[in-house]
Design a protein around this motif. Structure first.
Motif, PDB file in Angstrom:
ATOM      1  N   ASP A  38      -8.227  11.836  -9.642  1.00  0.00           N
ATOM      2  CA  ASP A  38      -8.251  11.663  -8.185  1.00  0.00           C
ATOM      3  C   ASP A  38      -9.692  11.867  -7.721  1.00  0.00           C
ATOM      4  N   ASP A  52      -3.649   1.284   0.139  1.00  0.00           N
ATOM      5  CA  ASP A  52      -3.070   2.544  -0.316  1.00  0.00           C
ATOM      6  C   ASP A  52      -3.926   3.142  -1.421  1.00  0.00           C
ATOM      7  N   THR A  82      -2.913   6.286  -3.048  1.00  0.00           N
ATOM      8  CA  THR A  82      -2.161   7.423  -3.584  1.00  0.00           C
ATOM      9  C   THR A  82      -2.289   7.517  -5.109  1.00  0.00           C
ATOM     10  N   GLU A  83      -2.653   6.421  -5.764  1.00  0.00           N
ATOM     11  CA  GLU A  83      -2.879   6.434  -7.211  1.00  0.00           C
ATOM     12  C   GLU A  83      -4.133   5.617  -7.528  1.00  0.00           C
TER      13      GLU A  83
END
Length: 270
Positions: A129, A153, A155-156
């Motif tokens: 991350d 997005d 998130t990953e």
């Protein structure tokens, strides 16, 4: 932007007709990895329309096309940094070009400062991350919907399946790897003691001056991303906190064999 990308892609394709599946960005001191690629074509950045030119020692400045681990790849031997005076859009321009050359996966590498107190010089850290608030977001400005959504997005940002493969590869070769959060800053100054402590408080395990903008743009365009840092200094524990670029390059050189093994095997496993 799209016109510039098309012009760069058209020029490259006039010299090389292959379609790379994997793009690789080589960070400071990791340029020797390029010798592992069975090169088919090398193109200096200065020859490619709209490409910046790398100005940092340890970044040679060319695109290398060829084969690695049974896959067609394109590697950036040298990247571009915001601190060199380029706009962030210029810094990430090559990532967009590689996408339109055909890559589906992007592997990023960098030399980073160790913030986690358990880290030591020479460690490899798989990035799971990142924290991007301390640098400029490359998506600021008008959004071209043909490249990606206005609000992508994140998130990953680094794909879990690639992280899992890399950890398996490292374990099989008895290579110790760390895993943590990378914090991006603008540079070019190395961090002060207070800045290291701030980054530690924010939850960062390593800090550097690259990678995150490239990751953001790659996610914007739907590419799978994997990234790994070589820990080249541990300024948070040094009383004098004196860090030089020469020391960073030397530390990266010593860690390069293990880095090379993991990246090479990961390309083969994709």
């Amino acid at each position: 932007m799209m016109q510039k990308i098309n012009e760069a892609v058209a020029y490259i394709q006039s010299l090389y007709q292959g379609t790379p599946a994997v793009g690789i960005v080589l960070g400071s001191g990791l340029g020797n990895f390029a010798a592992e690629i069975k090169a088919e074509k090398e193109i200096p950045y200065g020859d490619i329309p709209h490409f910046p030119v790398s100005t940092v020692e340890g970044h040679s400045g060319k695109l290398i096309f060829g084969e690695l681990g049974g896959k067609k790849v394109v590697a950036m031997a040298g990247r571009f940094h915001f601190y060199e005076g380029y706009t962030m859009h210029e810094c990430v321009f090559p990532i967009r070009v590689m996408k339109f050359l055909g890559i589906k996966t992007l592997l990023l590498s960098n030399a980073a400062g160790g913030v986690n107190r358990k880290y030591k010089v020479g460690d490899l850290m798989i990035i799971n991350d990142h924290i991007s608030q301390l640098t400029v977001n490359p998506l600021i400005g008008p959004n071209d919907k043909t490249m990606g959504p206005r609000f992508p997005d994140m998130t990953e940002p680094y794909k879990k399946h690639l992280i899992a493969k890399a950890k398996t590869i490292a374990a099989a070769a008895n290579i110790k790897v760390q895993e943590g959060v990378y914090v991006a800053v603008t540079g070019p100054t190395f961090e002060t003691k207070a800045e290291y402590l701030m980054i530690e408080t924010l939850g960062g395990d390593a800090v550097g001056m690259s990678t995150v903008p490239e990751c953001i743009v790659a996610n914007h365009m739907g590419l799978d991303v994997f990234a790994m840092s070589v820990i080249t200094d541990v300024g948070i524990r040094e009383e004098e906190n004196v860090i030089t670029h020469e020391e960073v390059l030397e530390a990266a050189k010593h860690a390069e064999p293990n880095f090379t093994h993991i990246f090479k095997e990961l390309v083969a496993a994709i």
